[in-house]
Design a protein around this motif. Structure first.
Motif, PDB file in Angstrom:
ATOM      1  N   UNK A 156      -5.652  -6.424   3.908  1.00  0.00           N
ATOM      2  CA  UNK A 156      -4.925  -5.204   3.567  1.00  0.00           C
ATOM      3  C   UNK A 156      -3.880  -4.928   4.653  1.00  0.00           C
ATOM      4  N   UNK A 157      -2.632  -4.887   4.265  1.00  0.00           N
ATOM      5  CA  UNK A 157      -1.530  -4.709   5.214  1.00  0.00           C
ATOM      6  C   UNK A 157      -1.616  -3.373   5.939  1.00  0.00           C
ATOM      7  N   UNK A 158      -1.810  -2.305   5.196  1.00  0.00           N
ATOM      8  CA  UNK A 158      -1.779  -0.990   5.823  1.00  0.00           C
ATOM      9  C   UNK A 158      -3.025  -0.738   6.670  1.00  0.00           C
ATOM     10  N   UNK A 159      -4.163  -1.293   6.269  1.00  0.00           N
ATOM     11  CA  UNK A 159      -5.342  -1.241   7.143  1.00  0.00           C
ATOM     12  C   UNK A 159      -5.054  -1.960   8.457  1.00  0.00           C
ATOM     13  N   UNK A 160      -4.383  -3.110   8.373  1.00  0.00           N
ATOM     14  CA  UNK A 160      -4.071  -3.871   9.584  1.00  0.00           C
ATOM     15  C   UNK A 160      -3.165  -3.048  10.500  1.00  0.00           C
ATOM     16  N   UNK A 161      -2.186  -2.384   9.937  1.00  0.00           N
ATOM     17  CA  UNK A 161      -1.296  -1.555  10.755  1.00  0.00           C
ATOM     18  C   UNK A 161      -2.069  -0.428  11.451  1.00  0.00           C
ATOM     19  N   UNK A 162      -2.980   0.193  10.717  1.00  0.00           N
ATOM     20  CA  UNK A 162      -3.786   1.248  11.339  1.00  0.00           C
ATOM     21  C   UNK A 162      -4.683   0.674  12.437  1.00  0.00           C
ATOM     22  N   UNK A 163      -5.200  -0.512  12.206  1.00  0.00           N
ATOM     23  CA  UNK A 163      -6.058  -1.139  13.208  1.00  0.00           C
ATOM     24  C   UNK A 163      -5.279  -1.479  14.474  1.00  0.00           C
ATOM     25  N   UNK A 164      -4.042  -1.942  14.316  1.00  0.00           N
ATOM     26  CA  UNK A 164      -3.204  -2.237  15.483  1.00  0.00           C
ATOM     27  C   UNK A 164      -2.947  -0.967  16.289  1.00  0.00           C
ATOM     28  N   UNK A 165      -2.656   0.123  15.571  1.00  0.00           N
ATOM     29  CA  UNK A 165      -2.433   1.392  16.270  1.00  0.00           C
ATOM     30  C   UNK A 165      -3.695   1.856  16.988  1.00  0.00           C
ATOM     31  N   UNK A 166      -4.858   1.639  16.364  1.00  0.00           N
ATOM     32  CA  UNK A 166      -6.119   2.079  16.960  1.00  0.00           C
ATOM     33  C   UNK A 166      -6.497   1.229  18.165  1.00  0.00           C
ATOM     34  N   UNK A 167      -6.324  -0.083  18.068  1.00  0.00           N
ATOM     35  CA  UNK A 167      -6.762  -0.940  19.170  1.00  0.00           C
ATOM     36  C   UNK A 167      -5.898  -0.733  20.415  1.00  0.00           C
ATOM     37  N   UNK A 168      -4.655  -0.340  20.219  1.00  0.00           N
ATOM     38  CA  UNK A 168      -3.790  -0.093  21.378  1.00  0.00           C
ATOM     39  C   UNK A 168      -4.336   1.033  22.250  1.00  0.00           C
ATOM     40  N   UNK A 169      -5.066   1.956  21.651  1.00  0.00           N
ATOM     41  CA  UNK A 169      -5.588   3.107  22.396  1.00  0.00           C
ATOM     42  C   UNK A 169      -6.884   2.805  23.137  1.00  0.00           C
TER      43      UNK A 169
END
Length: 269
Positions: A156-169
């Motif tokens: 899922x593309x948008x899940x991946x984008x949210x995961x990238x934002x989350x892992x950065x934190x």
């Protein structure tokens, strides 16, 4: 391999482990960041211990049919890949895999592994925070120049984008990828994660430019937005189609792409 005073845990046994099987310590359990062939290829060496997967990926560990559904390949590609999963990557159905969930903690005695669910690559993809060494195992948020992979049926593309934002934190002393990069510090992780994430924007921007005139999916796949021109893999066309279909779907929702005739797409209102 994460070793505590009470237990040891092996994370994502790869093909490289098969060659080292005679000199490898027997762990007490295996944790999988997700259910992909390169992450379970060495698990068959340990049939008598618990195999753990996130509950969302659990069905694919139990049956070859369900694993094939995860990939979503069809026709001859599916037949070839099905055989390779068994012959090259040693897939064996796990009769009783143990599910874990976001926030679960594996206490090993003097150290622990915390589960953080970050889907997108697969539905159940997770990273593991290992303490007190303060290592964040990133699985397939792999910081590679290839960029995020969301080309399977369970991606899922948008899940991946949210995961990238989350892992950065997530603050850690060390960040470890399964592929390519290895172990990096916080500063390097943040920089490489930004370049990794930028691949999504680059693909989408390129797609919009390509759709300045009507194109069908065969033309989009042939243009190669995910892979480079000249690359050849068994599932290249399937991955290109699945990945760019996700981009087209969201660009349509945003009103930036429209279907001008069945199966042909054009950028613009």
């Amino acid at each position: 391999l994460v070793s505590g005073d009470a237990e040891s845990v092996l994370i994502d046994p790869s093909l490289a482990l098969v060659a080292r099987r005679r000199d490898f310590t027997q762990p007490d359990r295996i944790l999988h960041s997700h259910c992909h062939e390169d992450h379970f290829a060495g698990s068959h060496l340990f049939p008598d211990i618990s195999w753990h997967y996130h509950e969302a990926d659990l069905p694919a560990a139990c049956s070859l049919d369900a694993l094939m559904d995860l990939y979503g390949y069809r026709d001859n590609i599916a037949r070839v890949w099905r055989r390779r999963l068994v012959e090259e990557f040693h897939f064996v159905p796990c009769g009783d895999p143990v599910p874990f969930r976001d926030g679960d903690i594996f206490e090993l005695g003097g150290c622990e592994i915390r589960v953080i669910h970050l889907p997108g690559h697969t539905r159940g993809h997770c990273v593991f925070h290992i303490l007190p060494d303060d290592v964040l195992f990133l699985g397939d948020i792999d910081l590679s120049s290839f960029g995020p992979y969301y080309g399977d049926a369970w991606s899922d593309l948008e899940d991946f984008e949210r995961s990238i934002a989350a892992v950065r934190k997530i603050e850690a002393r060390h960040y470890a990828t399964f592929h390519h990069v290895g172990v990096v510090d916080r500063e390097t992780f943040v920089a490489r994660l930004a370049r990794f994430a930028e691949k999504i924007e680059t693909r989408e921007r390129g797609l919009l430019e390509f759709l300045s005139e009507p194109r069908d999916m065969a033309e989009i796949v042939g243009h190669r937005f995910v892979y480079r021109p000249g690359d050849e893999t068994l599932f290249l066309e399937s991955v290109e189609q699945r990945s760019m279909s996700l981009h087209i779907e969201r660009l349509q929702r945003a009103g930036r792409v429209r279907e001008v005739e069945p199966g042909r797409y054009l950028a613009g209102q």
